[in-house]
Motif scaffolding. Structure first.
Motif, PDB file in Angstrom:
ATOM      1  N   GLY A 188     -65.760-111.402  39.886  1.00 51.89           N
ATOM      2  CA  GLY A 188     -65.687-110.215  39.051  1.00 51.89           C
ATOM      3  C   GLY A 188     -65.264-110.542  37.638  1.00 51.89           C
ATOM      4  N   SER A 189     -65.457-109.577  36.770  1.00 50.22           N
ATOM      5  CA  SER A 189     -65.117-109.694  35.362  1.00 50.22           C
ATOM      6  C   SER A 189     -64.389-108.436  34.917  1.00 50.22           C
ATOM      7  CB  SER A 189     -66.385-109.877  34.512  1.00 50.22           C
ATOM      8  OG  SER A 189     -67.084-111.047  34.873  1.00 50.22           O
ATOM      9  N   PRO A 190     -63.692-108.502  33.787  1.00 49.66           N
ATOM     10  CA  PRO A 190     -63.020-107.303  33.291  1.00 49.66           C
ATOM     11  C   PRO A 190     -64.009-106.168  33.061  1.00 49.66           C
ATOM     12  CG  PRO A 190     -62.302-109.243  32.080  1.00 49.66           C
ATOM     13  CD  PRO A 190     -63.477-109.667  32.913  1.00 49.66           C
ATOM     14  N   GLY A 191     -63.569-104.966  33.273  1.00 51.72           N
ATOM     15  CA  GLY A 191     -64.453-103.823  33.082  1.00 51.72           C
ATOM     16  C   GLY A 191     -63.664-102.540  32.976  1.00 51.72           C
ATOM     17  N   VAL A 192     -64.344-101.452  33.256  1.00 45.00           N
ATOM     18  CA  VAL A 192     -63.735-100.126  33.247  1.00 45.00           C
ATOM     19  C   VAL A 192     -63.833 -99.573  34.656  1.00 45.00           C
ATOM     20  CG1 VAL A 192     -63.865 -97.786  32.325  1.00 45.00           C
ATOM     21  CG2 VAL A 192     -64.350 -99.736  30.842  1.00 45.00           C
ATOM     22  N   GLU A 193     -62.692 -99.276  35.266  1.00 41.86           N
ATOM     23  CA  GLU A 193     -62.696 -98.780  36.641  1.00 41.86           C
ATOM     24  C   GLU A 193     -63.468 -97.477  36.740  1.00 41.86           C
ATOM     25  OE1 GLU A 193     -59.560 -97.583  40.212  1.00 41.86           O
ATOM     26  OE2 GLU A 193     -58.833 -98.349  38.291  1.00 41.86           O
ATOM     27  N   ARG A 217     -71.732 -83.958  31.588  1.00 39.08           N
ATOM     28  CA  ARG A 217     -70.723 -84.968  31.881  1.00 39.08           C
ATOM     29  C   ARG A 217     -71.377 -86.306  32.216  1.00 39.08           C
ATOM     30  NH1 ARG A 217     -68.642 -82.555  35.820  1.00 39.08           N
ATOM     31  NH2 ARG A 217     -69.682 -83.678  37.514  1.00 39.08           N
ATOM     32  N   GLY A 218     -70.856 -87.346  31.587  1.00 42.02           N
ATOM     33  CA  GLY A 218     -71.269 -88.707  31.917  1.00 42.02           C
ATOM     34  C   GLY A 218     -70.100 -89.469  32.515  1.00 42.02           C
ATOM     35  N   THR A 219     -70.316 -90.136  33.634  1.00 42.28           N
ATOM     36  CA  THR A 219     -69.295 -90.992  34.244  1.00 42.28           C
ATOM     37  C   THR A 219     -69.877 -92.391  34.412  1.00 42.28           C
ATOM     38  OG1 THR A 219     -69.962 -90.308  36.472  1.00 42.28           O
ATOM     39  CG2 THR A 219     -68.138 -89.112  35.455  1.00 42.28           C
ATOM     40  N   TYR A 220     -69.020 -93.392  34.263  1.00 45.62           N
ATOM     41  CA  TYR A 220     -69.532 -94.763  34.317  1.00 45.62           C
ATOM     42  C   TYR A 220     -68.450 -95.721  34.780  1.00 45.62           C
ATOM     43  CZ  TYR A 220     -67.149 -95.181  29.781  1.00 45.62           C
ATOM     44  OH  TYR A 220     -66.214 -95.179  28.776  1.00 45.62           O
ATOM     45  N   GLN A 221     -68.883 -96.855  35.318  1.00 47.30           N
ATOM     46  CA  GLN A 221     -68.045 -97.991  35.644  1.00 47.30           C
ATOM     47  C   GLN A 221     -68.660 -99.225  35.014  1.00 47.30           C
ATOM     48  OE1 GLN A 221     -67.879 -97.990  39.963  1.00 47.30           O
ATOM     49  NE2 GLN A 221     -65.843 -97.081  39.931  1.00 47.30           N
ATOM     50  N   VAL A 222     -67.813-100.136  34.568  1.00 50.27           N
ATOM     51  CA  VAL A 222     -68.281-101.363  33.929  1.00 50.27           C
ATOM     52  C   VAL A 222     -67.796-102.547  34.736  1.00 50.27           C
ATOM     53  CG1 VAL A 222     -68.340-102.725  31.812  1.00 50.27           C
ATOM     54  CG2 VAL A 222     -68.143-100.225  31.682  1.00 50.27           C
ATOM     55  N   ARG A 223     -68.705-103.425  35.104  1.00 50.36           N
ATOM     56  CA  ARG A 223     -68.383-104.678  35.781  1.00 50.36           C
ATOM     57  C   ARG A 223     -69.019-105.809  34.993  1.00 50.36           C
ATOM     58  NH1 ARG A 223     -69.785-100.975  39.693  1.00 50.36           N
ATOM     59  NH2 ARG A 223     -68.258-100.573  41.342  1.00 50.36           N
ATOM     60  N   LYS A 225     -70.984-107.282  32.425  1.00 52.99           N
ATOM     61  CA  LYS A 225     -71.991-106.762  31.504  1.00 52.99           C
ATOM     62  C   LYS A 225     -72.894-105.714  32.155  1.00 52.99           C
ATOM     63  CE  LYS A 225     -72.248-110.568  28.250  1.00 52.99           C
ATOM     64  NZ  LYS A 225     -73.136-111.467  27.474  1.00 52.99           N
ATOM     65  N   ARG A 226     -72.547-105.272  33.367  1.00 56.93           N
ATOM     66  CA  ARG A 226     -73.336-104.244  34.027  1.00 56.93           C
ATOM     67  C   ARG A 226     -72.591-102.918  33.980  1.00 56.93           C
ATOM     68  NH1 ARG A 226     -74.430-104.248  40.321  1.00 56.93           N
ATOM     69  NH2 ARG A 226     -72.689-102.769  40.265  1.00 56.93           N
ATOM     70  N   VAL A 227     -73.308-101.854  33.649  1.00 54.61           N
ATOM     71  CA  VAL A 227     -72.733-100.518  33.573  1.00 54.61           C
ATOM     72  C   VAL A 227     -73.455 -99.623  34.581  1.00 54.61           C
ATOM     73  CG1 VAL A 227     -72.230 -98.540  32.094  1.00 54.61           C
ATOM     74  CG2 VAL A 227     -72.266-100.839  31.110  1.00 54.61           C
ATOM     75  N   ASP A 228     -72.687 -99.033  35.489  1.00 53.78           N
ATOM     76  CA  ASP A 228     -73.227 -98.027  36.403  1.00 53.78           C
ATOM     77  C   ASP A 228     -72.980 -96.657  35.774  1.00 53.78           C
ATOM     78  OD1 ASP A 228     -73.859-100.020  38.265  1.00 53.78           O
ATOM     79  OD2 ASP A 228     -71.878 -99.900  39.176  1.00 53.78           O
ATOM     80  N   ALA A 251     -77.515 -90.200  24.908  1.00 56.91           N
ATOM     81  CA  ALA A 251     -76.699 -91.348  24.517  1.00 56.91           C
ATOM     82  C   ALA A 251     -76.074 -92.038  25.721  1.00 56.91           C
ATOM     83  CB  ALA A 251     -75.612 -90.908  23.543  1.00 56.91           C
ATOM     84  N   LEU A 252     -75.989 -93.362  25.632  1.00 61.26           N
ATOM     85  CA  LEU A 252     -75.250 -94.169  26.592  1.00 61.26           C
ATOM     86  C   LEU A 252     -73.757 -94.076  26.297  1.00 61.26           C
ATOM     87  CD1 LEU A 252     -77.566 -97.320  26.487  1.00 61.26           C
ATOM     88  CD2 LEU A 252     -77.431 -95.638  28.338  1.00 61.26           C
ATOM     89  N   PRO A 253     -72.889 -94.539  27.196  1.00 60.64           N
ATOM     90  CA  PRO A 253     -71.448 -94.494  26.931  1.00 60.64           C
ATOM     91  C   PRO A 253     -71.094 -95.222  25.638  1.00 60.64           C
ATOM     92  CG  PRO A 253     -71.848 -95.034  29.230  1.00 60.64           C
ATOM     93  CD  PRO A 253     -73.181 -95.066  28.541  1.00 60.64           C
ATOM     94  N   PRO A 254     -70.223 -94.661  24.817  1.00 60.60           N
ATOM     95  CA  PRO A 254     -69.847 -95.296  23.549  1.00 60.60           C
ATOM     96  C   PRO A 254     -69.258 -96.681  23.780  1.00 60.60           C
ATOM     97  CG  PRO A 254     -69.037 -93.031  23.650  1.00 60.60           C
ATOM     98  CD  PRO A 254     -69.546 -93.363  25.010  1.00 60.60           C
ATOM     99  N   GLY A 255     -69.701 -97.638  22.975  1.00 57.07           N
ATOM    100  CA  GLY A 255     -69.191 -98.999  23.062  1.00 57.07           C
ATOM    101  C   GLY A 255     -69.915 -99.882  24.046  1.00 57.07           C
TER     102      GLY A 255
END
Length: 339
Positions: A188-193, A217-223, A225-228, A251-255
């Motif tokens: 795994g790599s750093p991401g957004v839970e 509403r947009g919800t996402y997780q980052v693993r 370089k992959r974004v769900d 728009a995609l998630p900011p950043g």
């Protein structure tokens, strides 16, 4: 004792209990081995009145144990009429001031382990089954029950990794790897839970929204370089009435811009609350157009009604092929790769 701290010149570790309490914080009890395949303190049966204990080291209740040679451990004969389940254990005893290997008899099931940190503390090495009326344990009647102590994740410098150690963890540049004995495999790599944002919708260069009381509403997780990503919309006003003439984009998630190396695909589902049915399709990023948007929501149709009719993809608009109005629901779901 209200407070205690040590070791200092005027406050040494003075008792074995103090040592045990301190040492238990250094690592978990268990056998020191890099992999369960290693024979450290492994027990084997050989059909005699003994089982054998291989050399090895362990921690038991914070105390160190070393066996530096193959050791015979006597099997307690089974005088009963049914098979008996026993354990070979390491026992730390505060009163005896030792850690020793012990053959501990059970019954129809294995005996319970004692876990008194200020008295007797035991950890298992093997489970043995002794047949009724027997005093021997064969190889097939020994099951490995060793606990292993954790050495923690090993930090590493990129380009200077140590050789792979099976089942050990390695951290490098914020990434986590596990060893398989031949190499280090990425976990795994750093991401957004879990992140959320309000997606900005647009038609061409014109931004719009679905109404002040809409759900958008947009919800996402980052693993790494992959974004769900999932986007959920419940419409509250009619954007199509304004006459937006270009395909919908969002728009995609900011950043987290999409990679320029390829397009990413999402599925979308539309359900009308105004008698216009439902549809499913594919949403796509188009990096040559924008790396910050899902640029198109497309659906498939043919140019005729025969088997030879050619399929084609069409864009979703605010008013075509559906007039998107209050109560309609639109969902987009999928993953994409960042730059």
């Amino acid at each position: 004792m209200a407070e205690f701290s040590a070791p200092f010149d005027d406050s040494p570790i003075a008792t074995q209990s103090q040592w045990s309490r301190m040492a238990r914080r250094w690592g978990m009890d268990g056998v020191h081995a890099e992999d369960p395949a290693q024979t450290a303190l492994k027990v084997a049966g050989n059909g005699t009145g003994n089982v054998t204990l291989q050399p090895g080291e362990a921690f038991v209740n914070g105390f160190y144990y070393l066996n530096d040679t193959v050791k015979n451990v006597a099997v307690t004969p089974n005088a009963g009429t049914v098979a008996r389940v026993d354990l070979v254990i390491l026992r730390a005893s505060m009163s005896a001031k030792t850690v020793r290997v012990i053959y501990k008899t059970g019954g129809s099931s294995a005996p319970a382990l004692t876990a008194d940190e200020d008295g007797v503390y035991e950890i298992p090495l093997a489970q043995c089954v002794v047949a009724a009326g027997s005093s021997v344990v064969t190889a097939v009647n020994v099951a490995d029950r060793r606990w292993f102590t954790d050495s923690g994740a090993m930090p590493s410098i990129p380009g200077a990794r140590r050789p792979s150690v099976r089942n050990r963890l390695l951290t490098e540049a914020g990434r986590l790897y596990i060893g398989d004995g031949a190499g280090w495999q990425w976990i795994g790599s750093p991401g957004v839970e879990e992140g959320s944002y309000t997606p900005q919708w647009s038609s061409g260069n014109t931004n719009f929204h679905w109404g002040t009381s809409s759900t958008n509403r947009g919800t996402y997780q980052v693993r790494g370089k992959r974004v769900d990503l999932h986007i959920h919309v419940v419409v509250a006003s009619d954007p199509g009435a304004t006459g937006y003439a270009d395909p919908l984009s969002v728009a995609l998630p900011p950043g987290y811009p999409c990679t320029t190396a390829h397009r990413s695909l999402f599925t979308w589902n539309y359900t009308s609350d105004n008698g216009e049915g439902a549809a499913v399709g594919v949403a796509v990023t188009a990096p040559s157009t924008s790396t910050t948007k899902i640029s198109r929501l497309r659906y498939s149709m043919t140019d005729g009604t025969s088997a030879s009719s050619k399929p084609n993809a069409f864009n979703l608009y605010a008013n075509s092929p559906f007039n998107i109005r209050p109560g309609d629901i639109l969902d987009i779901d999928g993953s994409y790769w960042t730059a």
